[in-house]
Write an enzyme that holds these catalytic residues in place. Structure first.
Site, mmCIF file in Angstrom:
data_model
loop_
_atom_site.group_PDB
_atom_site.id
_atom_site.type_symbol
_atom_site.label_atom_id
_atom_site.label_comp_id
_atom_site.label_asym_id
_atom_site.label_seq_id
_atom_site.Cartn_x
_atom_site.Cartn_y
_atom_site.Cartn_z
ATOM 1 N N ASP A 71 40.628 52.976 63.967
ATOM 2 C CA ASP A 71 40.008 51.530 63.859
ATOM 3 C C ASP A 71 42.036 52.287 63.196
ATOM 4 O O ASP A 71 41.906 52.704 62.134
ATOM 5 C CB ASP A 71 39.424 51.676 62.720
ATOM 6 C CG ASP A 71 39.808 49.434 62.509
ATOM 7 O OD1 ASP A 71 40.862 49.117 62.187
ATOM 8 O OD2 ASP A 71 38.507 48.849 62.769
ATOM 9 N N HIS A 72 43.121 51.315 63.927
ATOM 10 C CA HIS A 72 44.034 51.669 63.346
ATOM 11 C C HIS A 72 44.157 51.241 62.370
ATOM 12 O O HIS A 72 45.538 51.582 61.294
ATOM 13 C CB HIS A 72 45.130 51.502 64.935
ATOM 14 C CG HIS A 72 45.289 49.934 65.053
ATOM 15 N ND1 HIS A 72 44.398 49.437 65.141
ATOM 16 C CD2 HIS A 72 46.856 49.000 64.344
ATOM 17 C CE1 HIS A 72 45.416 47.997 65.090
ATOM 18 N NE2 HIS A 72 46.771 48.170 64.827
ATOM 19 N N HIS B 182 38.260 45.650 63.031
ATOM 20 C CA HIS B 182 39.303 45.458 61.943
ATOM 21 C C HIS B 182 38.787 44.654 60.343
ATOM 22 O O HIS B 182 38.690 45.362 59.194
ATOM 23 C CB HIS B 182 40.370 45.105 62.130
ATOM 24 C CG HIS B 182 40.720 45.283 63.710
ATOM 25 N ND1 HIS B 182 41.230 46.755 63.386
ATOM 26 C CD2 HIS B 182 41.674 44.524 64.420
ATOM 27 C CE1 HIS B 182 41.461 47.453 65.207
ATOM 28 N NE2 HIS B 182 41.604 46.284 65.531
HETATM 29 C C1 BG6 Z 1 44.285 45.666 67.914
HETATM 30 C C2 BG6 Z 1 44.312 44.172 68.877
HETATM 31 O O1 BG6 Z 1 43.327 46.381 67.418
HETATM 32 O O2 BG6 Z 1 44.959 45.322 66.794
HETATM 33 C C3 BG6 Z 1 44.849 43.093 69.047
HETATM 34 O O3 BG6 Z 1 43.474 44.596 69.827
HETATM 35 C C4 BG6 Z 1 45.521 42.482 67.977
HETATM 36 O O4 BG6 Z 1 44.841 41.924 69.858
HETATM 37 C C5 BG6 Z 1 45.702 43.997 67.219
HETATM 38 O O5 BG6 Z 1 47.174 41.924 68.291
HETATM 39 C C6 BG6 Z 1 46.732 43.774 65.159
HETATM 40 O O6 BG6 Z 1 47.268 44.944 65.211
HETATM 41 P P1 BG6 Z 1 48.601 45.276 64.114
HETATM 42 O O7 BG6 Z 1 48.633 46.430 64.004
HETATM 43 O O8 BG6 Z 1 49.363 44.499 65.455
HETATM 44 O O9 BG6 Z 1 48.303 43.396 63.807
#
Ligand code: BG6
Length: 488
Positions: free
Chosen positions: A176-177, A239
């Site tokens: 989960d980044h 998230h």
């Molecule tokens: C991803 C989603 O997990 O997270 C995307 O699939 C979203 O739809 C993105 O835009 C947002 O990540 P960040 O790091 O750009 O806020």
């Protein structure tokens, strides 16, 4: 100490690999966490040569390398194997390549597999990794799995079952980044490193917690995926609930992976299971229509490429979660996430209860704001006396911005997350029990929405979403702390 390892990436020709994985591996190489004893095997369907693969890698890190020689030296560790996930022969070729690289780079049989491709192939790949002896019990063997982890409880359980035939839970790292982001990791420090918050972080002192994931962008070129997913699966199941668990968890006995995971899992298992009526009341959805922002016209979601013209997929979701724990029973955790909103901003607002006023009028509540992106930092608003002969009270804000905000030098989440895998640290990864519990709840909302049991609100691109979201908070006498002005 640098790691000895062979990293095999399934989906090596994909966008994520180029944008995130190669640059992150390069940063780990530059900082000495990877040095001589590592190799990367890239696999995908396309028939690339090693030379071509190296040139792709070099291109993805050009801005980061100190010299073309350094980039080339790094890229020389990359090998390519064209691969059809269903073809046993290809796994045999992969095993042979792995064995020869293990010898060449002396990697002590340590292996990391990164699945960065369509999830329907994850199970097949895991099965073959075992049956063809690529996973052979020698050295460490770890699997990193990109999201989405299933599309509902059933598919997630099936996927997990398939992975577990080859890997134990301890070897599976579900990405989960957001858990790799600086300020999300900072929540541990803020909550457990400060007596003031440690002691006040409960239902006696906190009125509500607000989580906002606002995106300026629309679905861009991902309409095909997104139209089957929607905001709830794309941003909330993973998230939002992960972030909520860090905000709601009890203090772990020690700052260790096992202790932290145990507390997080408890939160997931204590998520309030709404009654049918609550379900209708607590969660709302919306979809963007066209709008003008800073003079630029944005098209409606239904006109986006690869989106069904009568799509009812939500591009905005908002709602109220409760955690049935002693710490937080009855405290609303409001969330909202959406595309094409006023501006990009991910943040948490912790709204404290108001103190009894002796001043003849009510006071503003103290609010702790944790800025996750694009700014990183936090602020705390407290009440103070305004300078002057009269005694009047006004909120004052203590603001802190990390250096990374100023320099734009915040480490890339993937760099930290891959570093954790090399060090066998799954603190910032999702455990199966967390994923399972989140789907249990999300499935119920999805079902209601699929049966059209709740309205699909329209909202204008550039707004902060449907006003129905404000009503969710008004129900508890609250309002969104962050109200950015639309820029038409
Ligand atoms: C991803 C989603 O997990 O997270 C995307 O699939 C979203 O739809 C993105 O835009 C947002 O990540 P960040 O790091 O750009 O806020």
């Amino acid at each position: 100490m640098s790691s000895k390892v062979i990293v095999t990436i399934f989906g090596a020709s994909g966008d994520l690999a180029k944008r995130k994985l190669y640059p992150s591996l390069f940063r780990l190489y530059k900082s000495g966490n990877l040095s001589e004893h590592f190799a990367v095997i890239g696999t995908a369907r396309r028939p690339w040569s090693k030379e071509y693969f190296e040139s792709v890698v070099v291109e993805s890190i050009t801005d980061l390398a100190d010299s073309p020689q350094q980039a080339q030296e790094f890229a020389s560790h990359f090998y390519y194997q064209s691969h059809d996930v269903n073809d046993t022969e290809h796994y045999i070729a992969l095993r042979d390549l792995q064995n020869s690289l293990d010898e060449k780079y002396q990697t002590e049989h340590n292996k990391v597999f990164f699945l960065s491709m369509a999830p329907q192939f994850f199970g097949t790949i895991a099965k073959h990794l075992k049956s063809e002896g690529i996973v052979d019990g020698q050295g460490f063997e770890r699997l990193i799995v990109e999201k989405p982890f299933g599309t509902d409880l059933e598919t997630a359980s099936q996927l997990n079952k398939e992975l577990e035939e080859t890997f134990d839970e301890e070897q599976i790292f579900r990405i989960d980044h957001y858990l790799g982001k600086e300020m999300i990791q900072n929540i541990f420090a803020i909550r457990f490193g400060n007596l003031i918050f440690d002691n006040l972080w409960n239902r006696d002192f906190i009125d509500n917690i607000q989580i906002t994931f606002a995106e300026r962008l629309g679905v861009e070129e991902r309409g095909g995926y997104y139209d089957h997913s929607g905001a709830l699966r794309d941003m909330v199941q993973n998230h939002t609930l992960q972030l909520l668990s860090l905000l709601a968890m009890d203090k772990p006995a020690t700052f260790t992976k096992d202790a932290i995971r145990a507390e997080k899992i408890k939160v997931f298992e204590q998520l309030h299971n709404p009654t049918d009526d609550e379900l209708k009341k607590f969660f709302i959805r919306g979809q963007y229509r066209s709008g003008t922002i800073e003079g630029k016209k944005d098209i409606s979601y239904r006109s986006e490429p690869n989106v069904y013209p009568e799509s009812t997929t939500e591009t905005y979701a908002s709602g109220t979660f409760f955690v049935d724990s002693d710490r937080f029973r009855g405290v609303p955790f409001f969330f909202r996430t959406g595309k094409r909103l006023t501006q990009k901003g991910t943040m948490v607002n912790v709204v404290f209860k108001q103190t009894d006023s002796i001043f003849g009028h009510s006071l503003q509540p103290n609010v702790l704001t944790i800025y996750i992106q694009p700014n990183e930092g936090f602020s705390l608003s407290i009440n103070g006396k305004e300078v002057g002969e009269k005694f009047s009270i006004a909120p004052i804000s203590f603001d802190y911005e990390t250096d990374a905000t100023a320099t734009g030098a915040s480490p890339e989440p993937y760099e930290k997350l891959i570093f954790d895998v090399l060090n066998n640290d799954s603190t910032n990864y999702s455990h199966w029990h967390e994923v399972r519990a989140s789907w249990q709840l999300i499935d119920r909302i999805e079902k209601l929405w699929a049966e059209n049991g709740a309205p699909l609100y329209e909202y204008k691109s550039g707004s902060m979403g449907p006003t129905a979201s404000d009503d969710l908070l008004a129900e508890y006498g609250a309002e969104w702390v962050w109200k950015p002005e639309p820029k038409n």
